[in-house]
Design a protein around this motif. Structure first.
Motif, mmCIF file in Angstrom:
data_model
loop_
_atom_site.group_PDB
_atom_site.id
_atom_site.type_symbol
_atom_site.label_atom_id
_atom_site.label_comp_id
_atom_site.label_asym_id
_atom_site.label_seq_id
_atom_site.Cartn_x
_atom_site.Cartn_y
_atom_site.Cartn_z
ATOM 1 N N ARG A 237 0.827 -1.212 0.000
ATOM 2 C CA ARG A 237 0.000 0.000 0.000
ATOM 3 C C ARG A 237 0.861 1.263 0.000
ATOM 4 O O ARG A 237 0.519 2.256 -0.640
ATOM 5 C CB ARG A 237 -0.929 -0.015 1.218
ATOM 6 N N LEU A 238 1.978 1.220 0.713
ATOM 7 C CA LEU A 238 2.911 2.346 0.687
ATOM 8 C C LEU A 238 3.497 2.521 -0.714
ATOM 9 O O LEU A 238 3.621 3.652 -1.207
ATOM 10 C CB LEU A 238 4.026 2.117 1.701
ATOM 11 N N GLY A 239 3.835 1.410 -1.349
ATOM 12 C CA GLY A 239 4.373 1.475 -2.703
ATOM 13 C C GLY A 239 3.379 2.042 -3.697
ATOM 14 O O GLY A 239 3.764 2.746 -4.643
ATOM 15 N N ARG A 240 2.103 1.777 -3.496
ATOM 16 C CA ARG A 240 1.080 2.319 -4.386
ATOM 17 C C ARG A 240 1.008 3.843 -4.295
ATOM 18 O O ARG A 240 0.771 4.525 -5.297
ATOM 19 C CB ARG A 240 -0.286 1.712 -4.055
ATOM 20 N N VAL A 241 1.188 4.369 -3.099
ATOM 21 C CA VAL A 241 1.170 5.830 -2.938
ATOM 22 C C VAL A 241 2.368 6.446 -3.659
ATOM 23 O O VAL A 241 2.239 7.454 -4.363
ATOM 24 C CB VAL A 241 1.179 6.216 -1.448
ATOM 25 N N HIS A 242 3.546 5.840 -3.483
ATOM 26 C CA HIS A 242 4.731 6.327 -4.193
ATOM 27 C C HIS A 242 4.546 6.224 -5.705
ATOM 28 O O HIS A 242 4.945 7.134 -6.455
ATOM 29 C CB HIS A 242 5.960 5.523 -3.778
ATOM 30 N N LEU A 243 3.946 5.134 -6.161
ATOM 31 C CA LEU A 243 3.730 4.937 -7.587
ATOM 32 C C LEU A 243 2.784 5.989 -8.147
ATOM 33 O O LEU A 243 2.997 6.520 -9.247
ATOM 34 C CB LEU A 243 3.168 3.535 -7.833
ATOM 35 N N ARG A 244 1.755 6.322 -7.404
ATOM 36 C CA ARG A 244 0.805 7.347 -7.848
ATOM 37 C C ARG A 244 1.502 8.699 -8.002
ATOM 38 O O ARG A 244 1.289 9.416 -8.983
ATOM 39 C CB ARG A 244 -0.353 7.453 -6.852
ATOM 40 N N ILE A 245 2.342 9.047 -7.038
ATOM 41 C CA ILE A 245 3.047 10.331 -7.091
ATOM 42 C C ILE A 245 3.989 10.380 -8.294
ATOM 43 O O ILE A 245 4.050 11.383 -9.013
ATOM 44 C CB ILE A 245 3.821 10.567 -5.782
ATOM 45 N N SER A 246 4.724 9.306 -8.524
ATOM 46 C CA SER A 246 5.658 9.279 -9.651
ATOM 47 C C SER A 246 4.919 9.369 -10.979
ATOM 48 O O SER A 246 5.382 10.028 -11.923
ATOM 49 C CB SER A 246 6.509 8.013 -9.605
ATOM 50 N N ARG A 247 3.753 8.733 -11.067
ATOM 51 C CA ARG A 247 2.970 8.810 -12.300
ATOM 52 C C ARG A 247 2.393 10.199 -12.507
ATOM 53 O O ARG A 247 2.341 10.698 -13.641
ATOM 54 C CB ARG A 247 1.846 7.775 -12.258
ATOM 55 N N GLN A 248 1.957 10.843 -11.446
ATOM 56 C CA GLN A 248 1.470 12.212 -11.559
ATOM 57 C C GLN A 248 2.569 13.140 -12.071
ATOM 58 O O GLN A 248 2.335 13.963 -12.966
ATOM 59 C CB GLN A 248 0.974 12.708 -10.195
ATOM 60 N N ARG A 249 3.760 12.990 -11.513
ATOM 61 C CA ARG A 249 4.878 13.833 -11.924
ATOM 62 C C ARG A 249 5.241 13.592 -13.385
ATOM 63 O O ARG A 249 5.495 14.528 -14.143
ATOM 64 C CB ARG A 249 6.076 13.554 -11.014
ATOM 65 N N GLU A 250 5.270 12.327 -13.783
ATOM 66 C CA GLU A 250 5.629 11.983 -15.163
ATOM 67 C C GLU A 250 4.576 12.491 -16.141
ATOM 68 O O GLU A 250 4.913 13.033 -17.205
ATOM 69 C CB GLU A 250 5.776 10.463 -15.283
ATOM 70 N N GLU A 251 3.308 12.337 -15.806
ATOM 71 C CA GLU A 251 2.244 12.774 -16.708
ATOM 72 C C GLU A 251 2.225 14.295 -16.834
ATOM 73 O O GLU A 251 1.971 14.838 -17.919
ATOM 74 C CB GLU A 251 0.888 12.266 -16.193
ATOM 75 N N HIS A 252 2.500 14.986 -15.743
ATOM 76 C CA HIS A 252 2.562 16.448 -15.780
ATOM 77 C C HIS A 252 3.693 16.917 -16.700
ATOM 78 O O HIS A 252 3.500 17.812 -17.538
ATOM 79 C CB HIS A 252 2.772 16.979 -14.361
ATOM 80 N N ALA A 253 4.871 16.307 -16.568
ATOM 81 C CA ALA A 253 6.000 16.681 -17.419
ATOM 82 C C ALA A 253 5.715 16.363 -18.884
ATOM 83 O O ALA A 253 6.051 17.148 -19.780
ATOM 84 C CB ALA A 253 7.262 15.952 -16.950
ATOM 85 N N LYS A 254 5.088 15.220 -19.136
ATOM 86 C CA LYS A 254 4.762 14.828 -20.502
ATOM 87 C C LYS A 254 3.788 15.809 -21.142
ATOM 88 O O LYS A 254 3.977 16.254 -22.291
ATOM 89 C CB LYS A 254 4.165 13.419 -20.508
ATOM 90 N N ARG A 255 2.741 16.178 -20.425
ATOM 91 C CA ARG A 255 1.722 17.079 -20.972
ATOM 92 C C ARG A 255 2.315 18.442 -21.308
ATOM 93 O O ARG A 255 2.077 18.991 -22.393
ATOM 94 C CB ARG A 255 0.589 17.242 -19.953
ATOM 95 N N LEU A 256 3.105 19.000 -20.380
ATOM 96 C CA LEU A 256 3.690 20.314 -20.625
ATOM 97 C C LEU A 256 4.688 20.272 -21.777
ATOM 98 O O LEU A 256 4.714 21.174 -22.621
ATOM 99 C CB LEU A 256 4.377 20.826 -19.358
ATOM 100 N N ALA A 257 5.526 19.229 -21.809
ATOM 101 C CA ALA A 257 6.536 19.137 -22.863
ATOM 102 C C ALA A 257 5.894 19.032 -24.236
ATOM 103 O O ALA A 257 6.356 19.661 -25.201
ATOM 104 C CB ALA A 257 7.446 17.932 -22.607
ATOM 105 N N ARG A 258 4.839 18.268 -24.346
ATOM 106 C CA ARG A 258 4.168 18.125 -25.645
ATOM 107 C C ARG A 258 3.586 19.455 -26.108
ATOM 108 O O ARG A 258 3.715 19.826 -27.288
ATOM 109 C CB ARG A 258 3.071 17.069 -25.536
ATOM 110 N N CYS A 259 2.980 20.185 -25.194
ATOM 111 C CA CYS A 259 2.407 21.491 -25.561
ATOM 112 C C CYS A 259 3.484 22.477 -25.994
ATOM 113 O O CYS A 259 3.320 23.210 -26.975
ATOM 114 C CB CYS A 259 1.608 22.061 -24.387
ATOM 115 N N VAL A 260 4.599 22.491 -25.256
ATOM 116 C CA VAL A 260 5.684 23.416 -25.579
ATOM 117 C C VAL A 260 6.279 23.097 -26.943
ATOM 118 O O VAL A 260 6.512 23.994 -27.764
ATOM 119 C CB VAL A 260 6.770 23.372 -24.483
ATOM 120 N N ILE A 261 6.528 21.818 -27.215
ATOM 121 C CA ILE A 261 7.150 21.428 -28.485
ATOM 122 C C ILE A 261 6.221 21.708 -29.661
ATOM 123 O O ILE A 261 6.658 22.210 -30.707
ATOM 124 C CB ILE A 261 7.542 19.940 -28.447
#
Length: 403
Positions: A237-261
């Protein structure tokens, strides 16, 4: 090359078989590393021959597909080669001496040991580990590709389940109309980035937001008896919380980078060394939470995909130099406004973004075909230990969604 990822659905016994197969691949890798330590100087061919001896000696190793064992050897040799390369380059600090792994999470097959169903919605692993048939849950359509295009298949274990990834040999470039715009980006902690036009993007601070839940789950883990089943559940359950945070961070970076490019023909950013920046213990957590490396990785990836220019410039004095007259104005981190003796007043990050763009334009001279910093992507290999396929080859499609 592109990567298509699916969630694997099966029975509990099948998941246990996947875990056993992953442990076997880990065993092979560690034994190969041990053999290299005892016989310094052996090459990759000798390590392959040692793998053959392991398959003859241990029945549980022989039960694993031979190509999967070869990949385990390749992972070990990748660590060895990286260590020799770092020694040859005389990089400062630790050279990355190969170590044993105790918690591998992936298993990779080549072109044998698996077969797809007629509908391409199930995959059957045909070695003697007993994994059997798994259902594939995802939005990608494998019928679009020929079986000969699938070069590798990987099983990945995460906190929320098991995944199957397919490495497919296919083009991944998109032609879009040029915009005639250029932009410079200055990443920061107060704002995620500030561009040369003065636009700012808020820093979401996903880790800071999730710290309360992380502390709660960590306390639950510490209260359980070591080695108990309840402790394993709490860790998951602790790992799931860490996984959610890492996915949020990755998706945020992906969305912004695509818009900028997509909105610009040339994108300039600082060539930051995150490893050195996080040595500041006062800012390490905030720097890691910002996810600057993920943002840069996606900028360069989408730059290649859409045929845009991405340039990493030297970050020296970008915050101190006046973008109007070029005078150096010394500032501490607490000074958020650039005030020059020439009368030019501007936000500190905005001024830095303009300097980054000017430096990039002076390097390229004009907007043409895409240019990518060769030091940004690292080694282009499909056998990096402990990495998912999304991080294996620089030209891969990294847009496969986490289900």
């Amino acid at each position: 090359m592109i990567v298509l990822e699916f969630k694997a659905k099966g029975k509990t016994t099948q998941y246990a078989a996947i875990d056993e197969a992953i442990r076997t691949a880990q065993f092979v890798r560690n034994k190969v590393i041990r053999h290299w330590m005892d016989n310094r100087g052996v090459g990759q061919k000798e390590l392959y021959r040692y793998n053959t001896k392991l398959r003859a000696e241990f029945q549980f190793v022989k039960a694993l597909n031979s190509h999967a064992c070869q990949v385990a050897v390749e992972r070990a040799y990748s660590a060895i080669a990286r260590f020799y390369s770092n020694c040859k380059k005389a990089i400062p600090g630790k050279k990355g001496y190969p170590t044993f792994k105790k918690n591998c999470r992936s298993l990779e097959y080549k072109t044998s040991g698996w077969s797809l169903s007629a509908t391409r919605k199930q995959i059957t692993f045909t070695d003697k580990k007993g994994i059997g048939k798994l259902k594939l849950k995802g939005t990608w359509d494998l019928n679009y590709y020929q079986l000969e295009q699938i070069k590798r298949v990987r099983l990945v274990r995460r906190a929320d389940g098991y995944y199957v990834q397919f490495l497919v040999s296919a083009e991944n470039k998109v032609d879009i109309n040029p915009t005639g715009k250029t932009i410079g980006l200055d990443v920061g902690l107060k704002e995620f980035y500030t561009d040369s036009n003065g636009h700012t993007e808020a820093n979401p601070r996903f880790y800071r937001t999730g710290e309360k839940r992380l502390r709660f789950r960590q306390r639950r883990v510490s209260r359980k008896k070591k080695g108990s089943a309840n402790r394993k559940k709490a860790i998951n359950r602790l790992g799931r919380v860490h996984l959610r945070i890492s996915r949020q961070r990755e998706e945020h970076a992906k969305r912004l980078a695509r818009c900028v490019i997509q909105s610009n023909d040339l994108v300039a950013y600082e060539d930051l060394r995150i490893r050195n920046l996080v040595k500041n213990h006062c800012l390490a957590k905030s720097i890691n939470d910002a996810g600057w490396y993920q943002f840069r990785k996606w900028l360069e990836y989408f730059g290649v995909k859409f045929g845009k220019i991405t340039i990493a410039v030297n970050p020296s004095y970008t915050s101190q130099k006046c973008s109007s007259c070029g005078t150096l104005v010394k500032k501490s981190l607490s000074m958020r406004t650039h005030i020059c003796q020439c009368g030019f007043v501007l936000d500190r990050d905005w001024n830095a973004a303009i300097n980054i763009l000017k430096s990039a334009l002076s390097t390229t001279g004009h907007v043409g075909t895409w240019v990518i910093n060769p030091n940004a992507l690292g080694d282009s290999t499909s056998t990096l230990i402990g990495e998912i396929l999304l991080k294996q080859v620089g030209s891969m499609n990294k847009e496969s969604p986490h289900l």
